[in-house]
Design a protein around this motif. Structure first.
Motif, PDB file in Angstrom:
ATOM      1  N   VAL A 406       0.826  -1.216   0.000  1.00 33.76           N
ATOM      2  CA  VAL A 406       0.000   0.000   0.000  1.00 33.76           C
ATOM      3  C   VAL A 406       0.852   1.254   0.000  1.00 33.76           C
ATOM      4  O   VAL A 406       0.570   2.226  -0.720  1.00 33.76           O
ATOM      5  CB  VAL A 406      -0.951   0.001   1.223  1.00 33.76           C
ATOM      6  CG1 VAL A 406      -1.725   1.312   1.288  1.00 33.76           C
ATOM      7  CG2 VAL A 406      -1.902  -1.190   1.156  1.00 33.76           C
ATOM      8  N   SER A 407       1.936   1.255   0.758  1.00 32.20           N
ATOM      9  CA  SER A 407       2.783   2.444   0.873  1.00 32.20           C
ATOM     10  C   SER A 407       3.543   2.766  -0.410  1.00 32.20           C
ATOM     11  O   SER A 407       4.028   3.876  -0.589  1.00 32.20           O
ATOM     12  CB  SER A 407       3.788   2.263   2.014  1.00 32.20           C
ATOM     13  OG  SER A 407       4.635   1.148   1.749  1.00 32.20           O
ATOM     14  N   GLN A 408       3.631   1.784  -1.323  1.00 28.81           N
ATOM     15  CA  GLN A 408       4.395   1.978  -2.553  1.00 28.81           C
ATOM     16  C   GLN A 408       3.518   2.082  -3.794  1.00 28.81           C
ATOM     17  O   GLN A 408       4.033   2.155  -4.909  1.00 28.81           O
ATOM     18  CB  GLN A 408       5.391   0.820  -2.722  1.00 28.81           C
ATOM     19  CG  GLN A 408       6.478   0.778  -1.657  1.00 28.81           C
ATOM     20  CD  GLN A 408       7.420  -0.388  -1.872  1.00 28.81           C
ATOM     21  OE1 GLN A 408       7.156  -1.508  -1.449  1.00 28.81           O
ATOM     22  NE2 GLN A 408       8.527  -0.128  -2.548  1.00 28.81           N
ATOM     23  N   ARG A 409       2.231   2.101  -3.611  1.00 32.66           N
ATOM     24  CA  ARG A 409       1.330   2.200  -4.761  1.00 32.66           C
ATOM     25  C   ARG A 409       1.378   3.599  -5.375  1.00 32.66           C
ATOM     26  O   ARG A 409       1.829   4.543  -4.742  1.00 32.66           O
ATOM     27  CB  ARG A 409      -0.093   1.838  -4.331  1.00 32.66           C
ATOM     28  CG  ARG A 409      -0.239   0.358  -4.019  1.00 32.66           C
ATOM     29  CD  ARG A 409      -1.620  -0.003  -3.523  1.00 32.66           C
ATOM     30  NE  ARG A 409      -1.669  -1.402  -3.101  1.00 32.66           N
ATOM     31  CZ  ARG A 409      -2.693  -1.986  -2.520  1.00 32.66           C
ATOM     32  NH1 ARG A 409      -3.800  -1.274  -2.280  1.00 32.66           N
ATOM     33  NH2 ARG A 409      -2.630  -3.261  -2.159  1.00 32.66           N
ATOM     34  N   PRO A 410       0.907   3.728  -6.626  1.00 33.95           N
ATOM     35  CA  PRO A 410       0.937   5.043  -7.285  1.00 33.95           C
ATOM     36  C   PRO A 410       0.201   6.099  -6.473  1.00 33.95           C
ATOM     37  O   PRO A 410      -0.727   5.797  -5.715  1.00 33.95           O
ATOM     38  CB  PRO A 410       0.231   4.770  -8.616  1.00 33.95           C
ATOM     39  CG  PRO A 410       0.419   3.302  -8.851  1.00 33.95           C
ATOM     40  CD  PRO A 410       0.386   2.665  -7.501  1.00 33.95           C
TER      41      PRO A 410
END
Length: 439
Positions: A406-410
């Motif tokens: 989640v923290s690395q999603r666009p």
């Protein structure tokens, strides 16, 4: 290259400076440009300029801007997961989606290869007089490119493509600059072949924008090239480095698309010359007009520019499409319990079979469906446009799926941008179907 092998690579390269890290990441973005800057630019953009002046330029650039997230999700996904979009499709949607994707892409890939090959052959015949027929020249070019890509792998493809990209960029910019004084810079010239708000212009726009800057399938190829670069270097490039590499290629494709519109508007539209329908005739026409208008030197520049563009595209797609189909086959046939793919793509029997199979299909198309080159190209562009909302949706949902933390999603911005692109492409596709087949 195996879809999951790069997941074991280190997340960032052991370099001593930010400059070195970003330089090491360069490659897939240039391959993206090499594949994108092809028939859509040399044929469709030039023809758009010839028939509409610069009237369609704004729409072409807006389409390229709109599609940006759909293409960027390819290298983005690799930077976060270490896997290609093909593997992302499998983990997000299941093996059936991967199989359907591959089945659709096989005929589309062969058609695109044939279109690129015949255009390249036409340009070759315009530069150097040949007694061979254009389809025969196209077959020879396909064979040579297959040998080069299969024997050299990603490293050779990357090196050759960078050389060609430099040549085509310099020559195309020079050719466009000499055409600038001849252009009517009216937003939508009265001399355009049809009014801005008309069915004819709308249908033309769909045909032109279908592969502008390219078919969204290129996002999948880009992810596979990023994966191959990671494997060759033994490291995984981060999102920032991937974005820089991708942006260079994407912006370059946009700039050169504008250049070819300007070339068509300045040299053909200004003289009210109707573009020829055949690949050879159209190529000879453009080069001849430059020669007659600006001198022999300009014809040579345009000829080298256009031929380099098309040869680069043919070389990259003859690696990209077989790589994509092979990756899909590996992903689909891997046992459910296996989390890592042990098979490699480059130099493999499956890659060879895919390359030869697609090439043979392209050869059949060259000798059976090329009677009306313009109609054929419009068909290719429209098909690419109609399936683009589906591919854009797959890329969006994969980049935001469970395989991406989640923290690395666009970001919200890029996701909103992506949904806008999907909605716009869907509406335009439905509009085209209505205008073309219902209205």
């Amino acid at each position: 290259m195996p879809p999951q092998e790069s997941s074991t690579l280190t997340a960032s390269p052991p370099v001593t400076s930010m400059y070195a890290k970003y330089l090491a990441a360069l490659g897939p973005g240039f391959l993206f440009a090499g594949a994108a800057i092809g028939t859509s630019h040399v044929v469709q953009s030039t023809r758009a300029g010839a028939e509409y002046g610069i009237g369609l330029l704004v729409f072409i650039l807006l389409a390229i801007l709109l599609k940006y997230p759909s293409f960027f999700f390819g290298p983005f996904y690799v930077s976060v997961t270490g896997k290609s979009l093909v593997e992302g499709y499998r983990q997000t949607f299941g093996k059936s989606v991967v199989a359907l994707f591959a089945l659709v892409q096989i005929p589309v890939s062969a058609i695109i290869i044939a279109a690129i090959a015949i255009t390249t052959a036409g340009l070759a015949g315009s530069i150097v007089p040949m007694t061979l027929s254009p389809p025969t020249i196209a077959v020879i070019l396909i064979a040579l490119c297959c040998v080069l890509t299969f024997a050299g792998g990603y490293k050779l493809l990357d090196w050759v493509n960078k050389v060609f990209i430099v040549i085509l960029s310099v020559t195309t910019l020079l050719a466009a600059l000499v055409a600038v004084p001849l252009v009517d810079w009216t937003f939508y010239p009265a001399t355009a072949v049809s009014p801005l708000f008309s069915t004819a212009t709308f249908i033309t726009l769909v045909a032109v924008l279908g592969l502008m800057p390219s078919d969204i399938t290129l996002a999948v190829m880009n992810s596979l090239w990023s994966e191959a670069r990671n494997k060759n270097q033994g490291v995984r490039s981060g999102t920032a480095a991937e974005k820089i590499d991708f942006n260079i290629g994407y912006i370059g494709a946009a700039v050169l698309a504008a250049c070819f519109v300007v070339m068509g508007a300045g040299v053909m539209h200004s003289q009210a010359i109707t573009p020829a329908d055949g690949a050879v005739a159209f190529a000879s026409q453009v080069i001849g007009l430059y020669t007659n208008t600006l001198g022999e030197w300009s014809g040579v520049v345009v000829g080298i520019s256009a031929f380099t563009v098309m040869l680069t595209t043919l070389l990259t797609v003859l690696d990209g499409f077989p790589r994509m189909i092979t990756a899909s086959y590996y992903t689909f046939t891997r046992p459910e319990g296996a989390t890592e793919e042990s098979r490699t793509i480059e130099g493999s029997r499956a890659f060879f079979v895919c390359m030869v199979g697609l090439s043979l299909l392209a050869v059949v198309i060259l000798y059976t469906l090329m009677g009306n080159f313009r109609l054929f190209m419009d068909f290719v562009m429209v098909v690419a446009f109609l399936i683009s909302p589906v591919l854009a949706t797959l890329n969006h949902l994969t980049a935001n799926g469970s395989t991406v933390p989640v923290s690395q999603r666009p970001s919200r911005l890029i996701n909103a941008w992506s949904w806008l692109a999907i909605a716009t492409l869907a509406l335009l596709s439905l509009g085209y179907i209505y205008v073309r087949f219902i209205h």
